[in-house]
Design a protein around this motif. Sequence first.
Motif, PDB file in Angstrom:
ATOM      1  N   TYR A  20       0.452  -0.620   0.298  1.00 20.14           N
ATOM      2  CA  TYR A  20      -0.102   0.289  -0.231  1.00 20.14           C
ATOM      3  C   TYR A  20       0.937   1.211   0.175  1.00 20.14           C
ATOM      4  O   TYR A  20       0.300   2.238  -0.241  1.00 20.14           O
ATOM      5  CB  TYR A  20      -1.199   0.431   1.262  1.00 20.14           C
ATOM      6  N   TYR A  21       2.253   1.038   0.084  1.00 20.04           N
ATOM      7  CA  TYR A  21       2.977   2.379   0.671  1.00 20.04           C
ATOM      8  C   TYR A  21       3.496   2.754  -0.735  1.00 20.04           C
ATOM      9  O   TYR A  21       4.628   3.439  -0.297  1.00 20.04           O
ATOM     10  CB  TYR A  21       4.052   2.749   1.766  1.00 20.04           C
ATOM     11  N   CYS A  22       3.890   2.028  -1.865  1.00 22.48           N
ATOM     12  CA  CYS A  22       5.193   1.369  -2.193  1.00 22.48           C
ATOM     13  C   CYS A  22       4.608   2.428  -3.821  1.00 22.48           C
ATOM     14  O   CYS A  22       3.400   2.252  -4.115  1.00 22.48           O
ATOM     15  CB  CYS A  22       5.872  -0.035  -2.387  1.00 22.48           C
ATOM     16  N   PHE A  60       9.378   5.901   6.529  1.00 18.09           N
ATOM     17  CA  PHE A  60       8.016   6.795   5.077  1.00 18.09           C
ATOM     18  C   PHE A  60       7.904   8.083   4.601  1.00 18.09           C
ATOM     19  O   PHE A  60       7.736   8.821   5.202  1.00 18.09           O
ATOM     20  CB  PHE A  60       6.677   5.943   5.908  1.00 18.09           C
ATOM     21  N   ILE A  61       7.918   7.444   3.280  1.00 22.89           N
ATOM     22  CA  ILE A  61       7.507   9.411   2.885  1.00 22.89           C
ATOM     23  C   ILE A  61       5.858   8.945   1.662  1.00 22.89           C
ATOM     24  O   ILE A  61       6.048   7.871   1.138  1.00 22.89           O
ATOM     25  CB  ILE A  61       8.201   9.865   1.848  1.00 22.89           C
ATOM     26  N   PRO A  62       4.996   9.279   1.817  1.00 30.67           N
ATOM     27  CA  PRO A  62       3.927   9.665   0.926  1.00 30.67           C
ATOM     28  C   PRO A  62       4.136   9.185  -0.827  1.00 30.67           C
ATOM     29  O   PRO A  62       4.402  10.166  -0.924  1.00 30.67           O
ATOM     30  CB  PRO A  62       3.210  10.162   1.100  1.00 30.67           C
ATOM     31  N   GLN A 100      18.310  -3.765  -7.429  1.00 31.41           N
ATOM     32  CA  GLN A 100      17.464  -3.231  -6.610  1.00 31.41           C
ATOM     33  C   GLN A 100      16.296  -3.344  -7.380  1.00 31.41           C
ATOM     34  O   GLN A 100      16.535  -2.494  -8.785  1.00 31.41           O
ATOM     35  CB  GLN A 100      16.840  -2.306  -5.602  1.00 31.41           C
ATOM     36  N   GLY A 101      14.827  -4.126  -7.248  1.00 30.21           N
ATOM     37  CA  GLY A 101      13.902  -3.871  -7.860  1.00 30.21           C
ATOM     38  C   GLY A 101      12.635  -4.308  -7.313  1.00 30.21           C
ATOM     39  O   GLY A 101      12.395  -4.912  -6.590  1.00 30.21           O
ATOM     40  N   GLY A 102      11.211  -3.999  -8.295  1.00 29.46           N
ATOM     41  CA  GLY A 102      10.203  -5.094  -8.127  1.00 29.46           C
ATOM     42  C   GLY A 102      10.235  -6.218  -8.243  1.00 29.46           C
ATOM     43  O   GLY A 102      11.880  -6.770  -9.163  1.00 29.46           O
ATOM     44  N   LEU A 120      16.717  -7.042   2.721  1.00 29.73           N
ATOM     45  CA  LEU A 120      14.933  -7.614   2.441  1.00 29.73           C
ATOM     46  C   LEU A 120      14.767  -6.757   4.198  1.00 29.73           C
ATOM     47  O   LEU A 120      14.776  -7.080   4.873  1.00 29.73           O
ATOM     48  CB  LEU A 120      14.682  -8.779   2.573  1.00 29.73           C
ATOM     49  N   ARG A 121      14.473  -5.790   3.484  1.00 27.26           N
ATOM     50  CA  ARG A 121      13.095  -5.227   5.175  1.00 27.26           C
ATOM     51  C   ARG A 121      12.401  -6.093   5.846  1.00 27.26           C
ATOM     52  O   ARG A 121      11.423  -6.299   4.510  1.00 27.26           O
ATOM     53  CB  ARG A 121      12.972  -3.777   4.464  1.00 27.26           C
ATOM     54  N   HIS A 122      12.474  -6.392   6.658  1.00 27.64           N
ATOM     55  CA  HIS A 122      10.883  -7.071   6.971  1.00 27.64           C
ATOM     56  C   HIS A 122      10.073  -6.236   7.173  1.00 27.64           C
ATOM     57  O   HIS A 122       8.512  -6.722   7.157  1.00 27.64           O
ATOM     58  CB  HIS A 122      11.099  -7.785   8.574  1.00 27.64           C
ATOM     59  N   GLU A 123      10.389  -4.776   7.558  1.00 17.16           N
ATOM     60  CA  GLU A 123       8.520  -3.787   7.177  1.00 17.16           C
ATOM     61  C   GLU A 123       7.942  -3.496   8.542  1.00 17.16           C
ATOM     62  O   GLU A 123       7.732  -2.707   8.925  1.00 17.16           O
ATOM     63  CB  GLU A 123       7.794  -3.540   6.415  1.00 17.16           C
ATOM     64  N   THR A 124       8.293  -4.435   9.210  1.00 14.36           N
ATOM     65  CA  THR A 124       6.973  -4.361  10.550  1.00 14.36           C
ATOM     66  C   THR A 124       7.551  -5.683  10.745  1.00 14.36           C
ATOM     67  O   THR A 124       6.995  -7.139  10.341  1.00 14.36           O
ATOM     68  CB  THR A 124       5.588  -3.505  10.547  1.00 14.36           C
TER      69      THR A 124
END
Length: 348
Positions: A69-71, A234-236, A108-110, A161-165
Amino acid sequence: MTNFELTDKLKKNRRLEDHEYAQLLTTLAEKEAEYLYKSAAETAVSVYGKDVYIRGLIEISNYCRNDCYYCGIRRSNRCAERYRLTKEQILECCRRGYELGFRTFVLQGGEDGHFTDRLICDIVSSIKRQHPDCAVTLSLGEKTRASYQAYFDAGADRYLLRHETADPEHYAMLHPEELSCENRKRCLYDLKDIGYQVGCGIMVGSPFQTTEHIIEDLKFMKEFEPHMVGIGPFIPHKDTPFRDKPPGTLKDTLHLLAIIRLMLPNVLLPATTALGTIDLLGREKGIAAGANVIMPNLSPMEAKKKYILYNGKISTGDEAAEAVQNLKKRVSDIGYRVIQARGDHISV
Ligand code: SAH
């Protein structure tokens, strides 16, 4: 305990109780924050000296099968102009990067199905053949253990690989159902087990994040013992569901960088592009709070302009050579030096 004492305790024990982390994360006065940053920077210097490692970031594709949702490059963002680099373009970025003094390349990539395991292995082994003195870091998302093993066998050294949370419920607020916190962590443990130097991490101030979540993240990091930790605010992004969510702050990011440095003294800790985006001197301030890595962008201009995870990303117009010159000066202005080396994790 005062916040000065808590900083000393963290420095000595490399961990704190939950309520102590909470105090340090939420009640720092200016002088106390300065002391925390200074302690963290001293710790970094005691391990890595005044060296700052640079990593050449190559954004190989903004096609992505995921819908975080953030990306900004999430699959449902119809406004994103998609691109992918060819193997030749990637090798060309490495050649240019090598001349500029880079000894680590980060691909890095999608999660782009065009980049099959075979192609990724071919690219990794070609880079290693042409630049045997360089490290290759991959940041290509969630794969099977067999895929990670294949990239490692092809010569990849590190994986981000960020775990993000670390909290499954929070994870579910940031990602669609098909993605899980459990699988993300599974990937991280597989990567470590295979023998990679591994990086996890989070976005600071991501939507719905609480202090309790951050404490869970810190405890996960302590337990996992990553070689690298990538954190940035985080930056929207305007074309995502989180377009109206407030960005993370400089202060919170610096606090967290410093706490992570004290917790994991040897960790490789980048002052990220996102940090440089929310504050003009963000990366310098990051180094002064314990960071020791910077990841300048080596992607071709067209890719840079299209690999937009969040709005306002810095340096989208810079030439790599110019950017590196600039960076070297900025780093030396604060008493550090950019080093031409692989910059591996020092494991004691
Ligand atoms: N597909 C790869 C690479 C993701 S991009 C993967 O899954 O790991 C790298 C990181 O950028 C992400 O892990 C995320 O933490 C960060 N990111 C994405 N969108 C962002 C945003 N809007 N603001 C700040 N950081 C963001």
